[in-house]
Design an enzyme around this catalytic site. Structure first.
Site, mmCIF file in Angstrom:
data_model
loop_
_atom_site.group_PDB
_atom_site.id
_atom_site.type_symbol
_atom_site.label_atom_id
_atom_site.label_comp_id
_atom_site.label_asym_id
_atom_site.label_seq_id
_atom_site.Cartn_x
_atom_site.Cartn_y
_atom_site.Cartn_z
ATOM 1 N N THR A 101 -29.342 -41.282 -3.754
ATOM 2 C CA THR A 101 -30.093 -40.482 -2.798
ATOM 3 C C THR A 101 -30.241 -41.176 -1.444
ATOM 4 O OG1 THR A 101 -32.320 -39.561 -2.359
ATOM 5 C CG2 THR A 101 -32.201 -41.482 -3.766
ATOM 6 N N ASP A 102 -30.454 -40.374 -0.413
ATOM 7 C CA ASP A 102 -30.743 -40.944 0.910
ATOM 8 C C ASP A 102 -32.123 -41.594 0.938
ATOM 9 O OD1 ASP A 102 -32.113 -38.536 0.658
ATOM 10 O OD2 ASP A 102 -31.660 -37.832 2.680
ATOM 11 N N LEU A 129 -27.067 -29.629 -9.509
ATOM 12 C CA LEU A 129 -25.856 -30.365 -9.153
ATOM 13 C C LEU A 129 -24.943 -30.521 -10.355
ATOM 14 C CD1 LEU A 129 -24.084 -31.984 -7.242
ATOM 15 C CD2 LEU A 129 -25.472 -34.009 -7.772
ATOM 16 N N GLY A 162 -28.531 -29.177 -14.756
ATOM 17 C CA GLY A 162 -29.207 -29.198 -13.467
ATOM 18 C C GLY A 162 -28.395 -28.501 -12.388
ATOM 19 N N LYS A 205 -34.186 -45.114 -7.897
ATOM 20 C CA LYS A 205 -32.783 -44.792 -7.623
ATOM 21 C C LYS A 205 -32.054 -46.014 -7.074
ATOM 22 C CE LYS A 205 -30.999 -41.354 -8.067
ATOM 23 N NZ LYS A 205 -30.249 -40.855 -9.251
ATOM 24 N N ALA A 240 -31.105 -37.227 -13.708
ATOM 25 C CA ALA A 240 -32.105 -38.032 -12.999
ATOM 26 C C ALA A 240 -33.409 -37.255 -12.919
ATOM 27 C CB ALA A 240 -31.623 -38.373 -11.589
ATOM 28 N N TYR A 281 -39.746 -43.009 -6.351
ATOM 29 C CA TYR A 281 -38.495 -42.297 -6.600
ATOM 30 C C TYR A 281 -37.322 -43.057 -5.979
ATOM 31 C CZ TYR A 281 -34.730 -38.959 -5.801
ATOM 32 O OH TYR A 281 -33.496 -38.356 -5.719
ATOM 33 N N ASP A 299 -30.120 -37.486 -25.716
ATOM 34 C CA ASP A 299 -31.174 -38.208 -25.013
ATOM 35 C C ASP A 299 -30.584 -39.508 -24.478
ATOM 36 O OD1 ASP A 299 -33.393 -39.540 -24.089
ATOM 37 O OD2 ASP A 299 -34.498 -39.476 -25.983
#
Length: 307
Positions: free
Chosen positions: A117-118, A17, A15, A147, A72, A143, A48
């Site tokens: 995440t924010d 990041l 990904g 998280k 994620a 989402y 996986d």
């Protein structure tokens, strides 16, 4: 800087990041293993993470000092009711982190960093921002809820060495612009198909460069002190998506982006999005000093000039 022989595992290493983190630790001289699944590339191992038996077998064969869990499902729309992949997405975000933390704990000296995440905050107008690491969470959509579930899962493993690192919307080098909610705006700005685009000019975002986050992770892995269990890393420049498009237009020599119109209305679609989830980084600066965040327009001017 971390020890040269430090063993590091990066999940989601294909990904945007994860790839930056993988290469940052390699460049620092660490012994790095990168995991991927649907987009496993050369040099990365395919695994996986939802296959508990396979993951446990992998950890029995390998030991690590640091696990950076970047894997994620980042697309809020993936969690819409009726989406066939919603259950797997929720499992990846909310359940896998806890399992990995248990395996890290069993290795005694291993620290897991869970990238969050924010969006665990509601970001409503009038909220007491910026949000601190100990601010109450209240995600608006699935989402953010998954998280937040992942955060709880890792923090609830008693005795485990963990850091929850919350970050905002990300940008940086990517194989495809569609891999980032920021990078994709370049394609929209350059769109000459005649299609008109309505662009969000409501929600305030703090786009942060993945290269900066990767370097930050290398830095904290080399610190000889106990880290806070929840940390925030974020640039401090606020933009709406429409304002980012204007910046890209200037950089690309396309200042009159008439095919893009600003949308100042509050979103009313099926996936609620926060208005302003600004993260406080004061606590993080107390640990590492200057966060060394890139200037958004300057970085993009230099990056696009190379293409």
């Amino acid at each position: 800087m971390p020890e040269v022989n430090k063993r590091v595992l990066v999940t989601g290493a294909s990904g945007v990041l994860g790839n930056a983190v993988y290469h940052a630790f390699k460049d620092a001289g660490c012994d790095v293993t990168g995991l991927a699944y649907s987009q496993a590339k050369k040099g990365l191992q395919k695994l996986d993470l939802s296959d508990k038996s396979a993951v446990e077998a992998f950890f029995k064969k390998n030991t690590f000092d640091w696990v950076i869990h970047c894997a994620a499902e980042r697309r809020p729309d993936a969690f819409k009711e009726g989406n066939p992949g919603a259950k797997a997405a929720a499992e990846l975000n909310a359940e896998v982190p806890g399992h990995l933390t248990q395996l890290c704990k069993a290795q005694d000296s291993c620290t897991l960093v869970y990238i969050s995440t924010d969006y665990v905050f509601d970001g409503k107008k009038g909220a007491n921002i910026p949000y601190k690491p100990n601010s109450s969470t209240n995600p608006l959509q699935e989402y953010g809820k998954t998280k937040r579930g992942g955060e709880k899962a890792v923090l609830d493993v008693d005795g485990a060495k963990v850091v929850v690192l919350r970050v905002p919307v990300l940008y940086g080098p990517a194989p495809k612009n569609s891999d980032s909610a920021v990078n994709i705006l370049i394609d929209i700005v350059k769109d000459q198909s005649g299609k008109n685009h309505k662009m969000d000019h409501y929600a305030i975002r703090y786009p942060t460069n993945v290269l900066d986050i990767a370097n930050f992770l290398v830095t904290i892995s080399g610190l000889d002190k106990e880290l806070p269990r929840i940390m925030h890393y974020s640039a401090d420049q606020p933009f709406t998506k429409y304002e980012m498009c204007q910046i890209f237009g200037r950089i690309l020599g396309l200042p009159n982006i008439d095919h893009i119109t600003s949308d100042n209305s509050e979103p009313v679609d099926a996936v609620s999005r926060p208005y302003n989830c600004q993260l406080s980084t004061e606590e993080t600066k107390q640990v590492v000093g200057d966060l060394k965040c890139s200037d958004f327009e300057t970085w993009w001017r230099e990056h696009l000039a190379k293409q």
